[in-house]
Design a protein around this motif. Structure first.
Motif, PDB file in Angstrom:
ATOM      1  N   ARG A 174      -7.808  -7.633  -6.749  1.00 28.67           N
ATOM      2  CA  ARG A 174      -6.514  -8.188  -7.159  1.00 28.67           C
ATOM      3  C   ARG A 174      -5.625  -7.099  -7.751  1.00 28.67           C
ATOM      4  N   ALA A 175      -6.237  -6.178  -8.491  1.00 29.22           N
ATOM      5  CA  ALA A 175      -5.459  -5.082  -9.080  1.00 29.22           C
ATOM      6  C   ALA A 175      -4.861  -4.193  -7.998  1.00 29.22           C
ATOM      7  N   VAL A 176      -5.641  -3.913  -6.940  1.00 25.31           N
ATOM      8  CA  VAL A 176      -5.121  -3.104  -5.836  1.00 25.31           C
ATOM      9  C   VAL A 176      -3.936  -3.812  -5.181  1.00 25.31           C
ATOM     10  N   GLU A 177      -4.053  -5.126  -5.008  1.00 25.79           N
ATOM     11  CA  GLU A 177      -2.931  -5.889  -4.439  1.00 25.79           C
ATOM     12  C   GLU A 177      -1.704  -5.809  -5.344  1.00 25.79           C
ATOM     13  N   ASP A 178      -1.920  -5.926  -6.659  1.00 23.90           N
ATOM     14  CA  ASP A 178      -0.804  -5.832  -7.610  1.00 23.90           C
ATOM     15  C   ASP A 178      -0.118  -4.476  -7.513  1.00 23.90           C
ATOM     16  N   MET A 179      -0.918  -3.425  -7.422  1.00 19.05           N
ATOM     17  CA  MET A 179      -0.357  -2.074  -7.365  1.00 19.05           C
ATOM     18  C   MET A 179       0.430  -1.871  -6.075  1.00 19.05           C
ATOM     19  N   GLN A 180      -0.109  -2.403  -4.987  1.00 17.52           N
ATOM     20  CA  GLN A 180       0.584  -2.289  -3.698  1.00 17.52           C
ATOM     21  C   GLN A 180       1.910  -3.060  -3.743  1.00 17.52           C
ATOM     22  N   GLU A 181       1.879  -4.244  -4.322  1.00 14.37           N
ATOM     23  CA  GLU A 181       3.098  -5.042  -4.440  1.00 14.37           C
ATOM     24  C   GLU A 181       4.143  -4.342  -5.303  1.00 14.37           C
ATOM     25  N   ALA A 182       3.679  -3.544  -6.277  1.00 11.18           N
ATOM     26  CA  ALA A 182       4.607  -2.806  -7.141  1.00 11.18           C
ATOM     27  C   ALA A 182       5.218  -1.611  -6.424  1.00 11.18           C
ATOM     28  N   GLY A 183       4.691  -1.300  -5.232  1.00 11.99           N
ATOM     29  CA  GLY A 183       5.249  -0.199  -4.451  1.00 11.99           C
ATOM     30  C   GLY A 183       4.340   1.002  -4.309  1.00 11.99           C
ATOM     31  N   ALA A 184       3.133   0.941  -4.877  1.00  9.29           N
ATOM     32  CA  ALA A 184       2.219   2.082  -4.781  1.00  9.29           C
ATOM     33  C   ALA A 184       1.644   2.207  -3.371  1.00  9.29           C
ATOM     34  N   VAL A 185       1.394   3.443  -2.980  1.00  8.14           N
ATOM     35  CA  VAL A 185       0.699   3.736  -1.727  1.00  8.14           C
ATOM     36  C   VAL A 185      -0.784   3.823  -2.061  1.00  8.14           C
ATOM     37  N   ILE A 186      -1.626   3.117  -1.319  1.00  4.53           N
ATOM     38  CA  ILE A 186      -3.066   3.115  -1.571  1.00  4.53           C
ATOM     39  C   ILE A 186      -3.710   4.159  -0.662  1.00  4.53           C
TER      40      ILE A 186
END
Length: 194
Positions: A174-186
Motif C-alpha cells: 500500500r505504501a508503494v502505491e501511495d508513493m506512486q500516486e504521489a508522483g514517485a518513480v518506482i
C-alpha cells in the motif's frame, strides 16, 4: 533505470539505524538487507559527486511515539544510544548531511522533510532529482518520498533498498502505491545503472 547520476541528483538514505535492523528494538524484517544495496548507490553518488543525505530518528527517552506515552512503537533510536547509530556496515561518506528528526518529545516526525530544512538544503545544493532508500518502507520512507514529491523533487524510490514493517499485512504494498500516486518513480532494479 538510472542511466547516469550527475548534476541535479541527490541520494537520501532514510533511517538506516541499528534499532530498525535485526536485533534492534523496532526491527524491520530483513532491514539489514538494504545496506549492501545502498552502499552501491553511495559509491555511485560519490563517483558522480552528488550530495548524500542521511536521515535518522533521534528521539528523547520520553518521545510521544513510544507505547509508554500512548504511541504505537516501542522505545527506539534514543539519542546517543547504539540503537540510534547508523548500521555499522553503511558506508556513509564523511561529508554526508545528517538530518535528525523526532527530537521534540511532544511531536512525531516520520518524514525527513518535516520541519527539518531538508528541502531548502537540497534546493540550495541544486538537487532536482532525488533517489531514496532506507527504512521503513511503509512508515518513514513513505512519508519522506511523498513529501519530497510534494516539495517538487522528481523522486525515485529504490525499491530493493527498502523493507516494510508490515505491521498490518500488505502495508508495504500500500505504501508503494501511495508513493506512486504521489508522483514517485518506482525503481525495481537492485543494481545502479540497470
Amino acid at each position: 533505470m538510472v542511466e547516469q547520476l550527475g548534476n541535479g541528483d541527490g541520494l537520501l538514505l532514510v533511517d538506516v539505524q541499528n534499532d530498525f535492523c535485526p536485533g534492534g528494538s523496532l526491527a524491520v524484517p530483513e532491514g539489514d538487507e538494504v545496506v549492501p544495496v545502498l552502499n552501491r548507490w553511495i559509491a555511485l553518488a560519490r563517483e558522480a559527486g552528488i550530495p548524500v543525505y542521511a536521515s535518522r530518528d533521534w528521539h528523547p527517552e520520553t518521545h510521544i511515539s513510544f507505547r509508554e506515552r500512548g504511541g504505537p512503537w516501542p522505545p527506539h533510536c534514543i539519542q546517543e544510544t547504539r540503537g540510534a547509530a547508523f548500521h555499522p556496515d553503511l558506508q556513509l561518506p564523511e561529508d554526508a548531511a545528517i538530518i535528525s528528526k523526532g527530537m521534540d518529545p511532544e511531536r512525531d516526525q516520520y518524514s525527513a522533510f518535516d520541519d527539518t530544512g531538508l528541502a531548502e538544503r537540497m534546493r540550495d545544493a541544486g538537487v532536482e532529482r532525488l533517489w531514496v532508500g532506507g527504512l521503513a518502507q511503509d512508515v518513514c520512507v513513505r512519508a519522506s518520498v511523498v513529501d519530497g514529491a510534494r516539495e517538487g523533487f522528481e523522486v525515485h524510490l529504490l525499491l530493493p533498498a527498502t523493507r516494510p514493517v508490515d505491521a498490518t499485512p500488505g502495508d508495504g504494498d500500500r505504501a508503494v502505491e501511495d508513493m506512486q500516486e504521489a508522483g514517485a518513480v518506482i525503481e525495481r532494479s537492485a543494481e545502479p545503472g540497470k
